[in-house]
Design an enzyme around this catalytic site. Structure first.
Site, short mmCIF file in Angstrom:
data_model
loop_
_atom_site.label_atom_id
_atom_site.label_comp_id
_atom_site.label_asym_id
_atom_site.label_seq_id
_atom_site.Cartn_x
_atom_site.Cartn_y
_atom_site.Cartn_z
N ARG A 100 -9.65 4.78 -1.94
CA ARG A 100 -10.10 5.74 -1.11
C ARG A 100 -11.07 5.16 -0.01
O ARG A 100 -11.95 5.73 0.54
CB ARG A 100 -10.80 6.94 -1.68
CG ARG A 100 -9.93 7.60 -2.88
CD ARG A 100 -10.24 9.08 -3.17
NE ARG A 100 -9.22 9.46 -4.09
CZ ARG A 100 -7.91 9.93 -3.34
NH1 ARG A 100 -8.01 10.07 -2.32
NH2 ARG A 100 -7.23 10.59 -4.41
N HIS B 158 0.60 -0.38 -3.98
CA HIS B 158 0.40 0.64 -2.88
C HIS B 158 -0.80 0.43 -1.95
O HIS B 158 -1.82 0.10 -2.70
CB HIS B 158 -0.05 2.04 -3.94
CG HIS B 158 0.26 3.17 -3.53
ND1 HIS B 158 -0.39 3.66 -2.12
CD2 HIS B 158 1.12 4.55 -3.60
CE1 HIS B 158 -0.01 4.95 -1.91
NE2 HIS B 158 0.93 5.26 -2.95
N TYR C 205 -5.04 4.97 0.38
CA TYR C 205 -4.65 6.45 1.10
C TYR C 205 -5.44 6.53 2.48
O TYR C 205 -4.97 7.32 3.32
CB TYR C 205 -5.03 7.66 0.12
CG TYR C 205 -4.43 7.81 -1.08
CD1 TYR C 205 -3.07 7.66 -1.15
CD2 TYR C 205 -5.22 7.81 -2.38
CE1 TYR C 205 -2.46 7.60 -2.56
CE2 TYR C 205 -4.74 7.91 -3.67
CZ TYR C 205 -3.32 7.93 -3.71
OH TYR C 205 -2.70 7.98 -4.92
N HIS D 260 1.74 5.13 2.56
CA HIS D 260 1.74 6.45 2.95
C HIS D 260 2.00 6.21 4.65
O HIS D 260 0.91 5.66 5.32
CB HIS D 260 0.74 7.50 2.90
CG HIS D 260 0.72 7.87 1.21
ND1 HIS D 260 -0.37 8.79 0.79
CD2 HIS D 260 1.35 7.32 0.31
CE1 HIS D 260 0.14 8.72 -0.41
NE2 HIS D 260 0.91 8.00 -0.76
N GLU E 100 6.69 5.52 2.20
CA GLU E 100 6.78 6.51 0.95
C GLU E 100 7.38 7.87 1.60
O GLU E 100 6.76 8.36 2.74
CB GLU E 100 5.53 6.66 0.32
CG GLU E 100 5.68 7.73 -0.83
CD GLU E 100 4.52 7.72 -1.83
OE1 GLU E 100 3.80 6.59 -1.95
OE2 GLU E 100 4.53 8.28 -2.63
N ASP F 18 9.25 9.37 -3.50
CA ASP F 18 8.36 10.12 -4.47
C ASP F 18 9.04 11.65 -4.96
O ASP F 18 9.18 12.37 -3.98
CB ASP F 18 6.87 10.38 -3.83
CG ASP F 18 5.99 10.92 -4.89
OD1 ASP F 18 6.20 11.94 -5.57
OD2 ASP F 18 4.89 10.39 -4.99
N HIS G 275 6.60 14.58 -3.99
CA HIS G 275 6.83 14.76 -2.50
C HIS G 275 8.19 15.49 -1.98
O HIS G 275 8.09 16.28 -1.14
CB HIS G 275 6.54 13.36 -1.88
CG HIS G 275 5.09 12.65 -2.25
ND1 HIS G 275 4.91 11.60 -1.66
CD2 HIS G 275 4.26 13.35 -3.05
CE1 HIS G 275 3.43 11.36 -2.27
NE2 HIS G 275 3.34 12.43 -3.12
N HIS H 66 8.80 7.10 -7.18
CA HIS H 66 7.54 7.59 -7.62
C HIS H 66 8.08 8.46 -8.67
O HIS H 66 8.66 9.52 -7.94
CB HIS H 66 6.44 7.99 -7.01
CG HIS H 66 5.69 6.64 -6.36
ND1 HIS H 66 5.03 6.96 -5.06
CD2 HIS H 66 5.81 5.46 -6.64
CE1 HIS H 66 4.50 5.68 -4.94
NE2 HIS H 66 4.85 4.74 -5.53
N ASP I 39 1.71 18.49 -2.63
CA ASP I 39 1.49 17.34 -2.91
C ASP I 39 0.50 17.32 -4.21
O ASP I 39 -0.60 16.78 -3.92
CB ASP I 39 1.09 16.41 -1.95
CG ASP I 39 1.09 14.83 -2.45
OD1 ASP I 39 1.35 14.66 -3.71
OD2 ASP I 39 0.81 14.07 -1.87
N HIS J 129 0.44 16.23 -8.13
CA HIS J 129 1.34 15.60 -9.12
C HIS J 129 1.15 16.37 -10.48
O HIS J 129 0.02 16.48 -10.87
CB HIS J 129 1.31 14.07 -9.47
CG HIS J 129 1.39 13.51 -8.20
ND1 HIS J 129 1.47 12.19 -8.11
CD2 HIS J 129 1.71 14.06 -6.73
CE1 HIS J 129 1.44 11.69 -6.83
NE2 HIS J 129 2.00 12.73 -6.01
N GLU K 7 3.16 8.30 -11.48
CA GLU K 7 1.71 8.63 -10.90
C GLU K 7 1.29 10.04 -11.31
O GLU K 7 0.69 10.68 -10.60
CB GLU K 7 1.89 8.51 -9.28
CG GLU K 7 2.36 7.27 -8.59
CD GLU K 7 2.60 7.54 -7.15
OE1 GLU K 7 3.18 8.72 -6.75
OE2 GLU K 7 2.06 6.76 -6.40
ZN ZN Z 1 1.53 12.58 -3.88
FE FE Z 2 3.81 8.72 -4.49
FE FE Z 3 1.73 7.37 -2.60
#
Ligand code: ZN
Ligand code: FE
Ligand code: FE
Length: 275
Positions: free
Chosen positions: A37, A67, A70, A107, A142, A175, A178, A210, A223, A225, A255
């Site tokens: 983040r 990854h 974000y 992303h 992704e 994913d 997603h 994912h 979104d 999870h 994830e």
């Molecule tokens: Zn997600």
């Molecule tokens: Fe993902």
């Molecule tokens: Fe991701």
């Protein structure tokens, strides 16, 4: 035997992640290249990376799926913030050279009202620059849930980026949460979704997955999870995914909202599903 793993904390270094992965039965894993983040990256430690590479080989790991943060939005509207994000991408790929031959997934970004076409242009510009040095890493886009102005909620949007970059080494990470949130029904029609992916993007571009259940219903664009079996996808969907002839053998990364014991259980569950 498939490649199953989960997100691991990178704070103790690469070798520590391999050890943790082994302790929970994983033979691949994901990690954030920097604070997920924020933008701060760890100090580089070539000796640690070399030990990790040797351990990955010795234990026959599949490709890792790093990854991007974000917060890295390559198509944000502010030119300075956009240049900063592009610089982060470039530095992430340079850092991945310490662990050669793996994947780096991110992303694609949110166009924040500028429109898909403008956003795709910015993402492709940043990718072309970051790929230019030819670091030994395969970059993956992704598939997104299509929340807000997120780009990548439709296969066609990923295809636009792939075409704009024009580099055939670029791939996609699918994913499960997603795509289901994004309106691709992998619960009732996994084959149909993969056929659609093949038609639009090409299944040869699909390099990793994912694995996440979803807290929300089909097409919700949310979104959130869930643990495997605790959401709208259900265990039978994951059973079909791990055994699908076009998907098996690709690294599959959890994830899900878990600590290590939960990840260990889910990895064992996935292995028990393999036929
Ligand atoms: Zn997600
Ligand atoms: Fe993902
Ligand atoms: Fe991701």
């Amino acid at each position: 035997m498939g490649y199953f793993g989960c997100h691991l904390s990178a704070t103790k270094g690469n070798t520590a992640m391999v050890k943790t992965a082994l302790s929970i039965g994983a033979n691949t894993f994901a990690f954030f290249t920097r604070n997920p983040r924020g933008s701060k990256a760890k100090k580089e430690d070539p000796a640690d990376a070399a030990r990790a590479v040797a351990a990955l080989q010795a234990h026959h790991f599949g490709p890792l799926v790093a990854h991007g943060a974000y917060t890295m939005n390559l198509c944000t509207a502010d030119p300075e913030a956009r240049a900063f994000a592009a610089e982060i991408l470039r530095d992430d790929l340079r850092r991945m050279a310490a662990l050669p031959g793996n994947f780096y997934n991110f992303h694609p970004g949110s166009h924040v009202g500028q429109g898909v076409e403008t956003g795709v242009g910015y993402i492709a510009d940043a990718l072309r620059q970051a790929l230019a040095p030819g670091y030994p890493v395969t970059v993956l886009l992704e598939t997104m849930a299509g929340k807000g102005s997120e780009i990548g909620g439709k296969f066609e949007e990923l295809k636009l980026i792939l075409d704009a970059v024009g580099d055939s080494s670029l791939g996609v990470c699918l994913d499960t949460c997603h795509v289901y949130d994004g309106g691709y029904d992998i619960v009732n029609n996994l084959d149909g979704v993969l056929t659609e992916f093949d038609r639009v993007v090409g299944l040869d571009r699909l390099k990793a997955l994912h694995l996440n259940d979803s807290k929300n219903p089909f097409g919700s664009h949310k979104d959130r999870h869930a643990c495997l079996g605790d959401g709208s996808l259900g265990l039978d969907t994951f059973r079909r995914i791990v055994n699908h002839p076009r998907l098996r053998g690709k690294p599959m990364i959890l994830e899900t909202p878990n600590e290590l014991p939960g990840y260990q259980r889910e990895i064992a569950l996935l292995r028990s599903m393999e036929k």
